[in-house]
Design an enzyme around this catalytic site. Structure first.
Site, short mmCIF file in Angstrom:
data_model
loop_
_atom_site.label_atom_id
_atom_site.label_comp_id
_atom_site.label_asym_id
_atom_site.label_seq_id
_atom_site.Cartn_x
_atom_site.Cartn_y
_atom_site.Cartn_z
N PHE A 105 -4.16 0.12 4.95
CA PHE A 105 -3.79 -1.06 4.18
C PHE A 105 -2.27 -1.18 4.22
O PHE A 105 -1.58 -0.25 4.62
CB PHE A 105 -4.26 -0.95 2.73
CG PHE A 105 -5.76 -0.93 2.56
CD1 PHE A 105 -6.60 -1.52 3.51
CD2 PHE A 105 -6.33 -0.36 1.45
CE1 PHE A 105 -7.97 -1.51 3.35
CE2 PHE A 105 -7.70 -0.34 1.28
CZ PHE A 105 -8.54 -0.92 2.23
N SER A 106 -1.75 -2.32 3.78
CA SER A 106 -0.29 -2.46 3.80
C SER A 106 0.37 -1.41 2.90
O SER A 106 1.47 -0.94 3.19
CB SER A 106 0.14 -3.87 3.39
OG SER A 106 -0.41 -4.22 2.14
N GLU A 107 -0.30 -1.04 1.80
CA GLU A 107 0.16 0.08 0.97
C GLU A 107 -1.02 0.84 0.38
O GLU A 107 -2.08 0.28 0.14
CB GLU A 107 1.08 -0.38 -0.17
CG GLU A 107 2.51 -0.64 0.22
CD GLU A 107 2.82 -2.11 0.39
OE1 GLU A 107 3.94 -2.45 0.77
OE2 GLU A 107 1.89 -2.93 0.17
N THR A 108 -0.78 2.14 0.16
CA THR A 108 -1.69 3.01 -0.56
C THR A 108 -0.88 3.74 -1.62
O THR A 108 0.25 4.16 -1.34
CB THR A 108 -2.35 4.04 0.39
OG1 THR A 108 -3.16 3.35 1.34
CG2 THR A 108 -3.21 5.04 -0.37
N HIS B 200 2.85 -5.43 -5.08
CA HIS B 200 1.40 -5.45 -5.23
C HIS B 200 0.83 -4.06 -5.52
O HIS B 200 -0.13 -3.94 -6.29
CB HIS B 200 0.74 -6.16 -4.03
CG HIS B 200 0.07 -5.28 -3.02
ND1 HIS B 200 0.72 -4.84 -1.89
CD2 HIS B 200 -1.20 -4.79 -2.97
CE1 HIS B 200 -0.12 -4.10 -1.17
NE2 HIS B 200 -1.29 -4.05 -1.80
#
Length: 309
Positions: free
Chosen positions: A61-64, A93
């Site tokens: 994902f774009s961030e974890t 986010h």
């Protein structure tokens, strides 16, 4: 209600495996499968930096985010944020989504404090039947450097004509961006980041991250896209840190004491997202910025990794 910080052990073919619980959520989502995807590991105690980065690459994902016990027990948690390529000191986010997940898992509604790389972040969480609304507050000045990107640079980066560029500037509210105001929604959709030009013009870029938008402040939602190949994110469906930079820099450029905007992002990607952002100024300086939206919890599970990892 206090959160339980625990994980489980198991053995497979002589390996001791540690199981880590995670929640999958869509942040800034107005529909079940809209918004920006986020994986939140709710008990990351024991994971090394290298393993957190490997897990972030695995989730892709774009961030974890990885939730750890807070350094100050008055706070809700210490949160570390990873893209597939690197760790971030702050991101919007993940902050909204992690707070929503913690509310969902027992903290409930109310104001919580998350410890992040840039310091403590206050987040207001409101539990609702179909979704969870979270809104964070940052109290820091927006940095706008003296260097200004040329229209030629912006047009070359985005495979556009110079006439498509209304204005452009560099700014940072914690994460730096090249911000470009484009002529229309269609122009925003037509833009394509030229990775060859982007790589070749790094010396001219105060920030490698590119935020583009169209629309007039106060009359309609702004329509935005964001590219961050330096972080391993070709395009992001919803970017809270970019919303901080955008609303703060717009307020400073317009010299508005109070400015509120709505940002539509991720539409072209098929992941429509809605971000609400506001900025308050005092004596020409940013006093506070708030960014928030809805989070939808999709599911949860466990990931097993060798305990020595």
């Amino acid at each position: 209600m206090a959160l339980a910080w625990k994980s489980t052990l198991s053995r497979t073919e002589g390996l001791v495996l540690q199981s880590y619980h995670f929640v999958i959520a869509n942040v800034f989502a107005q529909t079940h499968f809209g918004g920006n995807q986020l994986a939140v590991f709710t008990d990351a105690a024991g994971l090394s930096d290298e393993t957190m980065q490997a897990i972030a690459r695995q989730m892709n994902f774009s961030e974890t985010t990885f939730v750890l016990p807070p350094r100050d027990m008055a706070n809700a948690a210490n949160v570390r944020i990873f893209t597939p390529a690197s760790e971030l000191p702050f991101a919007g986010h993940p902050t909204v989504g992690t707070a929503a997940v913690l509310g969902y898992r027992g903290l409930g509604s109310g104001r919580i404090v998350l410890e992040e790389g840039i310091g403590n972040i206050e987040v207001d969480v409101m539990l609702r039947q179909e979704s969870i609304v979270a809104r964070f507050t940052v109290r820091r000045e927006i940095e706008i450097p003296a260097i200004v990107p040329s229209f030629d640079l912006v047009a070359s980066l985005l495979t556009l004509n110079e006439a498509d560029v209304v204005s452009a500037w560099f700014a940072s509210g914690g994460v730096p961006f090249l911000v470009a105001h484009l002529a229309s929604r269609e122009t925003v959709d037509h833009a394509m980041l030229d990775r060859t030009v982007w790589a070749a013009r790094q010396a001219d870029l105060w920030s490698p991250h590119v935020l583009i938008f169209s629309g007039e402040v106060g009359s309609e939602p702004l329509y935005a896209r964001m590219f961050a190949p330096a972080l391993g994110v070709d395009e992001d469906p919803a970017t809270g840190a970019a919303a901080v930079t955008l609303v703060g820099s717009l307020a400073k450029r317009a010299r508005k004491q109070t400015l509120s905007i709505t940002i539509d992002q991720g539409v072209k990607m098929g992941r429509p997202s809605v971000i609400e952002a506001s900025a308050d100024m005092r004596d020409g300086l940013i006093a506070s910025i708030e960014v928030g939206g809805s989070t939808v919890i999709l599911g949860e599970g466990t990931l097993r990794v060798p305990s020595s990892a």
